[in-house]
Design an enzyme around this catalytic site. Structure first.
Site, PDB file in Angstrom:
ATOM      1  N   SER A   1     -13.391 -19.045 -24.421  1.00 20.05           N
ATOM      2  CA  SER A   1     -12.263 -19.661 -25.119  1.00 20.05           C
ATOM      3  C   SER A   1     -11.476 -20.505 -24.130  1.00 20.05           C
ATOM      4  CB  SER A   1     -11.368 -18.588 -25.732  1.00 20.05           C
ATOM      5  OG  SER A   1     -10.620 -17.969 -24.712  1.00 20.05           O
ATOM      6  N   LYS A   2     -10.501 -21.205 -24.660  1.00 19.84           N
ATOM      7  CA  LYS A   2      -9.719 -22.157 -23.879  1.00 19.84           C
ATOM      8  C   LYS A   2      -9.105 -21.505 -22.623  1.00 19.84           C
ATOM      9  CE  LYS A   2      -8.744 -26.421 -23.759  1.00 19.84           C
ATOM     10  NZ  LYS A   2      -9.875 -27.209 -23.381  1.00 19.84           N
ATOM     11  N   ARG A   3      -8.771 -20.218 -22.743  1.00 21.19           N
ATOM     12  CA  ARG A   3      -8.100 -19.617 -21.583  1.00 21.19           C
ATOM     13  C   ARG A   3      -9.051 -19.443 -20.390  1.00 21.19           C
ATOM     14  NH1 ARG A   3      -9.568 -14.200 -21.642  1.00 21.19           N
ATOM     15  NH2 ARG A   3     -10.625 -13.870 -23.606  1.00 21.19           N
TER      16      ARG A   3
ATOM     17  N   GLY B   1     -10.653 -21.873 -19.217  1.00 24.28           N
ATOM     18  CA  GLY B   1     -10.703 -23.170 -18.532  1.00 24.28           C
ATOM     19  C   GLY B   1     -11.355 -24.207 -19.416  1.00 24.28           C
TER      20      GLY B   1
END
Ligand code: GLU
Length: 486
Positions: A247-249, A251
């Site tokens: 997911s986006k977290r 990177g």
């Protein structure tokens, strides 16, 4: 080669993104696997844009996906195919299935389907819809809208002989008669994929394992049309370094973000190939090796984890191994992608001369540019505070002593080393002691390529001018330190 392939059956793979956003790193890897598989076997790699979802598909997303593929160096054969534009053909196949008795017209309304499900729920039966029209007499057909449903087998099993997952078995009584053509005449996605893959001659479908269940339904369509079922290889999705779903977290997720961060595309290809596929212990490899080695057997069943250290390490090796002109070309593309100013002609020439030493130990293009500061910057060199410390009075004096000698030295590494070593020795200093002031004078930095490489790259006049600038107008050669002269 898979057993079902004869010499006469050329491999055809495809990448079939839905144009609803950027090219995701997982999509980039799927495309890469398909590309490697086809290119390593003299086959074709096709591109199909799955743009049937009109509400979510945009031309901008298609353009972003193409850019991402181009950056990754994954060239496709022919023009990209638009799935949406093939809707008539999909409808034709649905009608063909109807004619063959492999599909039927279903006149059930949404309300009737809901009522069926509710009753099934109440009675604890499977809520999979079973249409009353499946075996109905055409004489009883109303003059009303209908969908075309696949007459899927109700007993037995549908088995996917998956090259990665092994045999995956689906019970037919758990797959309903899926809709192939909606009442407005538009095809469903599931039908479109099969028709397109068949018409495009796709022999191998390599894609994310989130499509494994679809493969069962799609297999039923192939069987209904008596078409050859392609080889399926469903690859595990990519996970973050912590083993959780990406997911986006974690990177960057978009392929283009990696370009903007300055990773070289060869390194990215190498890294993505290793993300879920292996060839013995090989970590670093070229495109040619990857094409020769890539096979479906080497794809792991467990989700691969993103590992940025490994990405950087491979990218560093690819930059070091890169061909100078190609690196310069890619560096310029990076500058454009990252929205940085383009190179001047002088900077380009300087980089071309210096690439041989700049490419060592740079893991990304920003790192390479940092090392290249000495060719990118103009006189007077503005030393950063750390470098400026090396330019004390004594050092400046030594620099001014160097310049006349450099004036007459022949401009080779050996000669330059001899000159600098000679001056250092005169002052009872090791060569290393002169490196700081020289770096400061030539580059204004403390971390640079070797001082001799910098001199060779910028040339005699520029070297002397920079040393003169750093020495200052009144610099005088310092007294030799006592005992320095033998
Ligand atoms: N369009 C699908 C996706 O983007 C891929 C379908 C396929 O590969 O069969 O996930």
């Amino acid at each position: 080669m898979p057993a079902d392939l004869s010499v006469d059956t050329p491999v055809v793979t495809r990448f079939a993104p839905s144009p609803t956003g950027y090219l995701h790193i997982g999509g980039g890897r799927t495309a890469l696997f398909n590309w490697l598989y086809a290119r390593g076997r003299g086959g074709k790699f096709l591109l199909r844009i799955e743009d049937t979802d009109r509400a979510r598909s945009t031309p901008e997303a298609t353009a972003a996906i193409l850019r991402g593929l181009e950056w990754l160096g994954l060239d496709w054969d022919g023009e990209p195919v638009s799935q949406f534009e093939r809707a008539d053909r999909h409808a034709e196949v649905a009608r063909d299935m109807l004619a063959r008795g492999a599909a039927y017209k279903c006149f059930s309304t949404q309300e009737e389907i809901e009522a069926f499900r509710e009753a099934a729920r109440a009675e604890g039966r499977s809520t999979l819809f079973q249409s009353p029209w499946r075996d109905a007499d055409p004489a009883t057909f109303p003059d009303a809208p209908y969908v075309i449903r696949l007459k899927a087998p109700r007993t037995g099993e549908t088995v996917i002989a998956d090259e990665v997952q092994g045999d995956v078995t689906f019970r037919n009584d758990q797959l309903d008669d899926m809709v192939c053509l909606r009442s407005d005449g538009t095809p469903t996605y599931m039908l479109a994929v099969v028709v397109d893959d068949h018409d495009m001659g796709v022999t191998h479908v390599i894609r994310g394992d989130d499509h494994l269940t679809n493969a069962a339904r799609q297999t039923q369509v192939y069987q209904a049309m008596e078409w050859d079922v392609p080889v399926f290889a469903h690859i595990p999705l990519i996970h973050g370094p912590d083993g959780k779903k990406l997911s986006k977290r974690h990177g960057a997720l978009g392929v283009e973000e990696y370009q903007a961060m300055g990773y070289p595309s060869a390194g990215m290809r190498n890294y993505l190939a290793r993300l879920g596929w292996s060839h013995g212990d090989d970590e670093f490899f070229t495109d040619a090796q990857a094409k020769a080695w890539f096979d479906l057997k080497g794809i792991g069943r467990a989700p691969a984890r993103l590992d940025f250290k490994k990405l950087e390490n491979l990218c560093g090796q690819h930059i070091a191994a890169g061909e100078d002109a190609a690196l310069l070309h890619e560096l310029e593309a990076y500058l454009a992608a990252a929205g940085k100013p383009a190179l001047t002609q002088g900077q380009r020439e300087g980089l071309a001369r210096g690439m041989y030493c700049l490419k060592e130990r740079a893991k990304t293009f920003p790192e390479l540019l940092e090392k290249a500061h000495f060719v990118l910057t103009d006189r007077p060199i503005d030393a950063d505070p750390k470098a400026a410390k090396a330019l004390d009075t004594v050092s400046r004096g030594i620099l001014s002593e160097l310049t006349p000698q450099l004036q007459s030295a022949s401009w080779t590494r050996d000669a330059l080393e001899a000159v600098v070593a000679g001056v250092a020795e005169t002052h009872g200093l090791g060569l290393g002691k002169l490196a700081g002031p020289l770096r400061a004078a030539l580059a204004g930095r403390t971390v640079t390529p070797s001082v001799f490489d910098m001199m060779l790259v910028i040339g005699r006049d520029e070297t002397i001018a920079r040393l003169d600038d750093a020495a200052g107008p009144n610099a005088e050669a310092p007294e030799a330190q006592p005992g320095a002269r033998a």
